[in-house]
Design a protein around this motif. Structure first.
Motif, PDB file in Angstrom:
ATOM      1  N   PRO A 189      67.933  16.848  73.534  1.00  0.00           N
ATOM      2  CA  PRO A 189      67.519  15.473  73.236  1.00  0.00           C
ATOM      3  C   PRO A 189      68.087  14.918  71.932  1.00  0.00           C
ATOM      4  O   PRO A 189      68.102  13.700  71.737  1.00  0.00           O
ATOM      5  N   SER A 190      68.546  15.776  71.042  1.00  0.00           N
ATOM      6  CA  SER A 190      69.050  15.322  69.749  1.00  0.00           C
ATOM      7  C   SER A 190      70.461  14.743  69.886  1.00  0.00           C
ATOM      8  O   SER A 190      71.382  15.441  70.311  1.00  0.00           O
ATOM      9  N   ASN A 224      63.615  24.411  68.093  1.00  0.00           N
ATOM     10  CA  ASN A 224      62.645  23.325  67.939  1.00  0.00           C
ATOM     11  C   ASN A 224      62.742  22.764  66.518  1.00  0.00           C
ATOM     12  O   ASN A 224      62.445  23.473  65.553  1.00  0.00           O
ATOM     13  N   TRP A 231      69.598   7.400  73.738  1.00  0.00           N
ATOM     14  CA  TRP A 231      68.433   6.820  73.059  1.00  0.00           C
ATOM     15  C   TRP A 231      68.517   5.303  73.012  1.00  0.00           C
ATOM     16  O   TRP A 231      67.488   4.613  73.033  1.00  0.00           O
ATOM     17  N   LYS A 242      64.386  10.634  81.038  1.00  0.00           N
ATOM     18  CA  LYS A 242      63.981  11.923  80.473  1.00  0.00           C
ATOM     19  C   LYS A 242      63.655  11.788  78.988  1.00  0.00           C
ATOM     20  O   LYS A 242      62.675  12.366  78.491  1.00  0.00           O
ATOM     21  N   LEU A 243      64.459  11.010  78.277  1.00  0.00           N
ATOM     22  CA  LEU A 243      64.217  10.804  76.853  1.00  0.00           C
ATOM     23  C   LEU A 243      62.911  10.039  76.626  1.00  0.00           C
ATOM     24  O   LEU A 243      62.174  10.339  75.676  1.00  0.00           O
ATOM     25  N   GLU A 257      60.315  10.132  78.582  1.00  0.00           N
ATOM     26  CA  GLU A 257      59.258  11.109  78.852  1.00  0.00           C
ATOM     27  C   GLU A 257      59.016  11.997  77.635  1.00  0.00           C
ATOM     28  O   GLU A 257      57.861  12.231  77.238  1.00  0.00           O
ATOM     29  N   LEU A 258      60.091  12.454  77.016  1.00  0.00           N
ATOM     30  CA  LEU A 258      59.960  13.295  75.824  1.00  0.00           C
ATOM     31  C   LEU A 258      59.378  12.508  74.660  1.00  0.00           C
ATOM     32  O   LEU A 258      58.559  13.028  73.887  1.00  0.00           O
ATOM     33  N   MET A 295      55.668  12.157  75.097  1.00  0.00           N
ATOM     34  CA  MET A 295      55.009  13.429  74.800  1.00  0.00           C
ATOM     35  C   MET A 295      54.864  13.613  73.291  1.00  0.00           C
ATOM     36  O   MET A 295      53.809  14.028  72.803  1.00  0.00           O
ATOM     37  N   MET A 296      55.929  13.278  72.542  1.00  0.00           N
ATOM     38  CA  MET A 296      55.879  13.415  71.085  1.00  0.00           C
ATOM     39  C   MET A 296      54.859  12.454  70.482  1.00  0.00           C
ATOM     40  O   MET A 296      54.136  12.813  69.554  1.00  0.00           O
ATOM     41  N   GLN A 310      51.415  13.845  70.994  1.00  0.00           N
ATOM     42  CA  GLN A 310      51.148  14.987  70.130  1.00  0.00           C
ATOM     43  C   GLN A 310      50.847  14.565  68.706  1.00  0.00           C
ATOM     44  O   GLN A 310      50.128  15.224  67.970  1.00  0.00           O
TER      45      GLN A 310
END
Length: 230
Positions: free
Chosen positions: A13-14, A37, A170, A213-214, A216-217, A220-221, A224
């Protein structure tokens, strides 16, 4: 040219890790991707990047190189027999490429995070204005650097292509989240065409994650980071 002894610490993802992946692909360099990570520093990361403690880190024959744009230059300088060259051969063109890559990292790409964090319509509108101004500048830079060819680097992907193109996943994700066109066919037609050509290149297409997908991530972040309710 395939080679051994090359490892890359990072996660897909980066966009900064993506830069290194694309550069290695362009040079046909085999490498091992070691998932790292960025929010949980491993002993391996602290060993290889004790100063900044962040990804990406390229490890070549057990010697670490840090910071994405520095790594890209290292790859270009190390695997010189593999074409294409990433940085221009002309000193002036090299300086211009480095200038725009620095502009992307220092001035433009951080605005995408500012847009995500902006509170209130006025703050969002101000950030959108800055992003749009930056894209117009990059459209003008593309016209000058590409000299009528498909990429900033001319006939093939070069330094600025990698610097900006690694952000495209992104960019598309933020467009969907913020409901705002960053690359607009009416304002930046050349960049829109360039983005499609870049993302379809064989060195890139399996590297940049889909915007869905990005997103979704990202969600999630965000979840959190929210404080737990009592």
């Amino acid at each position: 040219m395939a080679t051994s002894g090359v490892k890359l610490l990072g996660v897909p993802p980066s966009p900064f890790v993506n830069r290194v992946q694309i550069s290695l692909n362009l040079k046909s360099v085999d490498y091992e991707l070691i998932p790292e990570n960025p929010h949980c520093k491993s002993e391996l990361l602290l060993k290889y990047n004790p100063v900044n403690k962040k990804i990406p880190v390229l490890v070549h024959d057990d010697k670490p190189i840090c910071e994405s744009l520095i790594i890209v230059q290292y790859i270009d300088d190390t695997w010189t027999s593999s074409s294409p060259s990433i940085l221009p051969s002309d000193p002036h063109d090299r300086a211009i490429a480095r200038f725009w890559a620095s502009y992307i990292d220092d001035k433009w790409f951080p605005l995408l995070k500012q847009l995500q964090d902006a509170e209130g319509e006025e703050a969002k509108a101000a950030t959108v204005g800055k992003i749009t101004e930056g894209v117009v500048l990059l459209e003008e830079a593309f016209a000058k650097c590409s000299k009528g060819k498909a990429f900033f680097g001319g006939d093939s992907i070069g330094y600025v292509d990698i610097a900006l193109g690694s952000c495209m996943g992104w960019v598309k994700a933020v467009e969907k989240i913020a409901n705002f066109k960053i690359l607009d066919e009416t304002k930046t037609p050349a960049l829109c065409q360039w983005a499609g050509t870049f993302l379809a290149d064989k060195a890139v297409k399996d590297v940049i994650l889909a915007p869905e997908k990005l997103i979704e991530l990202f969600m999630m972040m965000q979840a959190q980071q929210k404080p737990a309710s009592n």
